[in-house]
Design an enzyme around this catalytic site. Structure first.
Site, PDB file in Angstrom:
ATOM      1  N   GLY A 168       0.728  -1.197  -0.092  1.00  0.00           N
ATOM      2  CA  GLY A 168      -0.025  -0.140  -0.063  1.00  0.00           C
ATOM      3  C   GLY A 168       0.974   1.154  -0.072  1.00  0.00           C
ATOM      4  N   SER A 169       0.312   2.317   0.692  1.00  0.00           N
ATOM      5  CA  SER A 169       1.123   3.538   0.452  1.00  0.00           C
ATOM      6  C   SER A 169       2.264   3.639   1.256  1.00  0.00           C
ATOM      7  CB  SER A 169       0.081   4.762   0.915  1.00  0.00           C
ATOM      8  OG  SER A 169      -0.383   4.624   2.295  1.00  0.00           O
ATOM      9  N   GLY A 175       2.865   1.918   5.402  1.00  0.00           N
ATOM     10  CA  GLY A 175       3.892   1.125   5.442  1.00  0.00           C
ATOM     11  C   GLY A 175       4.657   1.910   6.586  1.00  0.00           C
ATOM     12  N   GLU A 187       5.780  -3.455   0.595  1.00  0.00           N
ATOM     13  CA  GLU A 187       5.783  -3.117  -0.716  1.00  0.00           C
ATOM     14  C   GLU A 187       4.952  -2.007  -0.763  1.00  0.00           C
ATOM     15  OE1 GLU A 187       7.219  -5.002  -3.146  1.00  0.00           O
ATOM     16  OE2 GLU A 187       7.284  -6.906  -2.193  1.00  0.00           O
TER      17      GLU A 187
END
Ligand code: UN1
Length: 501
Positions: A233-234, A238, A255
């Protein structure tokens, strides 16, 4: 439009147990509601973790090739249901049908990979410095794996994680994006079919879904019984996950954002470059982590390339992603549209010349957000180009030397994917070398998006450093034990230490 009830029915999904309040699935195609679902509470997450933990205790003792058989059966279910699941992905995420089907194909591919892997979880044998000793490495199942996935790859990202995690002997909990719960429910239903065919050595609670908001995600992240959190995600999300996991020293695979570039060099095959640019910049309406966002074009080819791109951008088929000829579907929601417009305003303020970017109104779809993908000619790589906007905006900057282009490629906080179009061997190898692209993915003569599952997928810097999918990414889902075995009749100590008692 295809009927959601029919598609769910085809996939064998019964929504009854999920119905309720708190989570609403919309289709970005028209903006209308597909389903109202019950939001689970953090207390229920804790109960699920307990079930996942006891499932793990059994599953870790099932031989790995037998665990692979479960993933093989799941791959069969995916093959049999590819059309319906691909359609559902399109309906809930808005990506065009070809890409919805491609996403299911990625799931099938990773299942095949994981089945082979289930017989290849190799450790090393290591030379011991002591006589009559042997050293080796064993790879053991890790524990409960928590997967947090995003709306843009609502099912494939779970599959990359889960297929590996299952063959590695783990149980998996999945918190999908609140924007795409139906695809997750459908995948879970297909997995349950595979479990039924597999037999009784698959424990209850091996795969569980958490349909809820970020409080549920936080409960999973903070639970000391969850050994690994794999989150996509963003960068903002993260960072929160990373610091919470750091508090309890849990493992993570992150990721996060990408801000992917392409360099078009003087010797580039422009025909190929044009196709690669358009697919990677406008595919998935610019909502892939790997979407092309920055284009560095050498002065000598700028005037041959950029007008062609404008021409193609002017005639792109924008519309219903279920229709065969559409190339650009809708953005996920109103917020995504607002973020895109805000970035275009900043780009203009920073001297950018914007081509496209406006909304395309569709009849009967007032809550759907279709846009013309934007090309933005920028005087330099200014502030806005350091941000990832999850929308089809492609910034274009001229360059003069390869060194300058590589510096531009590396100058942003993200480090996911990158590419160069060149037929000059020296340039290609320089781009791939230690002083070339600093990204986790660096390509020559293909775009930055659309990675195959066989390689490790992930990136550096603010992208989070995690690796998923192929190569040796499986090691992230196991724990390594170093074993030293003494088969001699004496007890020599390492480092030559003498210790007489
Ligand atoms: C993502 O956008 O979350 O390389 C992942 C690609 C795909 C994965 C994208 N295989 O574009």
């Amino acid at each position: 439009m295809h009927n959601i009830a029919d598609v769910l029915n085809k996939l064998g999904v019964d929504l009854t147990p999920y119905k309720g309040d708190g989570i609403i699935s919309h289709t970005p195609i028209t903006g209308t509601v597909l389903a109202n679902l019950r939001a689970e509470q953090p207390a229920q997450v804790a109960e699920k973790v307990a079930r996942a933990q006891s499932a793990f205790a059994q599953w870790r003792n099932v031989p790995a090739p037998r665990r692979g058989e479960l993933v093989r059966l799941f791959g069969e279910e995916l093959r049999a249901n590819k059309d319906a699941l691909g359609q559902l992905v399109t309906m809930e995420s808005g990506k065009i049908l070809q890409e919805g089907l491609g996403e299911v194909q990625e799931m099938i591919d990773i299942c095949d990979f994981a089945v082979g892997l289930s017989r290849q979880l190799y450790g090393l044998t290591i030379a011991s410095e002591r006589p009559g000793h042997r050293m080796m490495e064993s790879w053991h199942p890790l524990g409960v794996v928590g997967v947090i996935s995003a709306f843009n790859f609502p099912v494939a990202v779970w599959a990359w994680n889960a297929a590996l995690a299952f063959v590695c002997g783990n149980s998996v909990m999945w918190k999908p994006s609140e924007k795409t719960p139906l695809t997750a429910i459908a995948v879970h239903a297909l997995f349950v079919k595979a479990l039924t065919r597999f037999g009784s050595d698959a424990p209850e609670g091996l795969a569980q879904l958490v349909i809820g908001d970020s409080a549920c995600g936080a409960a999973m992240v903070d639970d000391a019984r969850v050994a690994l959190i794999s989150a996509t995600g963003s960068t903002k999300m993260g960072r929160a996950v990373a610091s919470r996991c750091a508090q309890r020293l849990a493992r993570t695979i992150l990721e996060l954002g990408g801000n992917n570039a392409m360099i078009v060099a003087p010797s580039a095959d422009l025909e190929m470059a044009v196709r690669a640019i358009v697919f990677s910049a406008v595919g998935t309406a610019g909502q892939r982590c790997t979407s092309l966002r920055r284009l560095f074009v050498h002065d000598s080819v700028y005037d041959a390339l950029v007008p062609r791109l404008k021409k193609i951008y002017g005639t792109l088929a924008i519309g219903n992603p279920l229709e065969k000829n559409t190339l650009v579907g809708p953005l996920i929601d109103a917020q995504a549209f607002a973020a895109m417009q805000q970035s275009l305003t900043s780009a203009r303020d920073e001297g950018g010349k914007v081509f496209g970017g406006e909304r395309q109104q569709m009849t009967d779809c007032s809550d759907a957000y279709y846009v013309h993908p934007a090309l933005v000619e920028m005087p330099t790589q200014s502030q806005i180009m350091h941000h990832e906007t999850f929308a089809p905006i492609l910034y274009i900057v001229r360059y003069q030397t390869l060194e300058q282009a590589i510096n531009l490629n590396n100058a942003v906080p993200q480090g996911l994917s990158s590419s160069i179009f060149t037929t000059d061997l020296r340039e290609a190898e320089t781009f791939l070398s230690a002083s070339g692209s600093d990204c986790g993915i660096a390509n020559v003569n293909i775009g930055p998006s659309g990675a195959e599952i066989g390689g490790a997928f992930g990136g550096e810097k603010e992208t989070g450093g995690g690796r998923e999918s192929g190569s040796d990414a499986w090691k992230g889902y196991m724990r390594r034990a170093t074993n030293t075995i003494n088969y001699s009749a004496s007890l020599p100590l390492a480092q030559g230490i003498s210790f007489t008692i």
